[in-house]
Design an enzyme around this catalytic site. Sequence first.
Site, PDB file in Angstrom:
ATOM      1  N   LYS A  97     -11.159  -7.088   6.044  1.00 50.20           N
ATOM      2  CA  LYS A  97     -10.838  -6.339   7.255  1.00 50.20           C
ATOM      3  C   LYS A  97     -10.981  -7.193   8.523  1.00 50.20           C
ATOM      4  O   LYS A  97     -12.091  -7.550   8.895  1.00 50.20           O
ATOM      5  CB  LYS A  97     -11.743  -5.120   7.342  1.00 50.20           C
ATOM      6  N   VAL A 125      -5.699   0.732   5.863  1.00 49.23           N
ATOM      7  CA  VAL A 125      -4.303   0.843   6.315  1.00 49.23           C
ATOM      8  C   VAL A 125      -3.685   2.029   5.590  1.00 49.23           C
ATOM      9  O   VAL A 125      -4.087   2.337   4.461  1.00 49.23           O
ATOM     10  CB  VAL A 125      -3.505  -0.446   6.025  1.00 49.23           C
ATOM     11  N   CYS A 149       0.823  -1.218   0.000  1.00 44.78           N
ATOM     12  CA  CYS A 149       0.000   0.000   0.000  1.00 44.78           C
ATOM     13  C   CYS A 149       0.860   1.273   0.000  1.00 44.78           C
ATOM     14  O   CYS A 149       1.672   1.485   0.908  1.00 44.78           O
ATOM     15  CB  CYS A 149      -0.908  -0.018   1.225  1.00 44.78           C
ATOM     16  N   SER A 208      -2.890   8.654   6.514  1.00 46.10           N
ATOM     17  CA  SER A 208      -1.433   8.655   6.375  1.00 46.10           C
ATOM     18  C   SER A 208      -0.788  10.020   6.655  1.00 46.10           C
ATOM     19  O   SER A 208       0.194  10.090   7.395  1.00 46.10           O
ATOM     20  CB  SER A 208      -1.031   8.144   4.983  1.00 46.10           C
TER      21      SER A 208
HETATM   22  N1  LIG Z   1      -6.857   8.256   3.121  1.00 46.63           N
HETATM   23  C1  LIG Z   1      -6.224   7.035   3.553  1.00 46.63           C
HETATM   24  C2  LIG Z   1      -6.246   6.023   2.409  1.00 46.63           C
HETATM   25  C3  LIG Z   1      -5.717   4.667   2.829  1.00 46.63           C
HETATM   26  C4  LIG Z   1      -6.130   3.544   1.849  1.00 46.63           C
HETATM   27  O1  LIG Z   1      -6.953   3.725   0.953  1.00 46.63           O
HETATM   28  N2  LIG Z   1      -5.541   2.358   2.068  1.00 46.63           N
HETATM   29  C5  LIG Z   1      -5.924   1.206   1.278  1.00 46.63           C
HETATM   30  C6  LIG Z   1      -4.775   0.281   0.962  1.00 46.63           C
HETATM   31  S1  LIG Z   1      -3.612   1.041  -0.106  1.00 46.63           S
HETATM   32  C7  LIG Z   1      -6.917   0.360   2.060  1.00 46.63           C
HETATM   33  O2  LIG Z   1      -6.782   0.188   3.248  1.00 46.63           O
HETATM   34  N3  LIG Z   1      -7.927  -0.168   1.375  1.00 46.63           N
HETATM   35  C8  LIG Z   1      -8.926  -1.015   1.939  1.00 46.63           C
HETATM   36  C9  LIG Z   1     -10.202  -0.939   1.170  1.00 46.63           C
HETATM   37  O3  LIG Z   1     -10.214  -0.336   0.087  1.00 46.63           O
HETATM   38  O4  LIG Z   1     -11.218  -1.489   1.647  1.00 46.63           O
HETATM   39  C10 LIG Z   1      -4.812   7.351   4.060  1.00 46.63           C
HETATM   40  O5  LIG Z   1      -4.225   8.328   3.574  1.00 46.63           O
HETATM   41  O6  LIG Z   1      -4.319   6.658   4.955  1.00 46.63           O
END
Ligand SMILES: N[C@@H](CCC(=O)N[C@@H](CS)C(=O)NCC(=O)O)C(=O)O
Length: 276
Positions: free
Chosen positions: A69, A82, A42, A95
Amino acid sequence: MSAPKQSIPDAEFYPHASAEAKKTVDAHQGDAPLKLYSGWFCPFVQRVWLVLEEKHIPYQYIEVNPYHKPDSLLRLNPRGLVPTLEHDNKPLYESTVVMEFLEDEYPDHKPNLRPDDPHERARLRIWTDYVTTRIIPSFHRFLQFQPSSDTKGLDEKRQEFLGHLREWTAEMDEEGPYFSGKEPRLVDFQMGPWAVRLWVFDLMKGGLGIPAEGQGGEHEKVWNRYRKWVKAIEGRDSVKATTSEREHFLPLYQRYADNTAQSELAKATRSGRGVP
Ligand SMILES: N[C@@H](CCC(=O)N[C@@H](CS)C(=O)NCC(=O)O)C(=O)O
């Protein structure tokens, strides 16, 4: 935009980090008050992971699959995304927020990834926001676009993305090599994870389209500056220490390139929304 195709079975999802990133993960399995709930692939995780590595902050690395999840993740982050951080039993996520938190919480851990000057500090936040609200969404519009016969549409998406990358690069300190000068700052690590993934466009979208050296025309200077920046980023030990084998990214990115991915980000891109 055409309806998403059936998604590829989970079997192709490589479950853990590899290459240099695996060594880093293995070195961070012991219990620690700071826990990073991570997905090895990620780019949002890599933003935070880079800061932890750069600053040598002690942490425990916990791999989770955010597409299935587990309760351990949902308990901390109701969005189930994450990176999620657990710090002294309290959760934090998003993040860019987590990166700022690490700067605040560990002031004695060098390097300092924010400039002292309040104006420059604020200016860099503008360009962090630009990464999240312009560059990443246009990266995904380009990646997920289905050309079929509409290659003109694909090129429009390519140009939109490159235009944003140029606009961002034009804001860099002239000498660099980093965005704000000789030292890397948070903004470098906020964009770095996408910069080191740009190969996906060469492999999956018929080319990224950054002109070769000497062929950038009116944009020659800005592309030269971009190349200098990306070389500096790729050379950071932290980047190497958090990067897995390219081949394990392929099935994940192929789903985006085919527009079959069902992640929150893929769905947001399809429905014209920004980063989840
Ligand atoms: N806005 C979040 C975005 C985080 C994000 O989209 N992470 C993805 C993995 S790269 C995730 O956890 N996806 C799970 C999903 O789409 O259900 C950040 O900046 O932390």
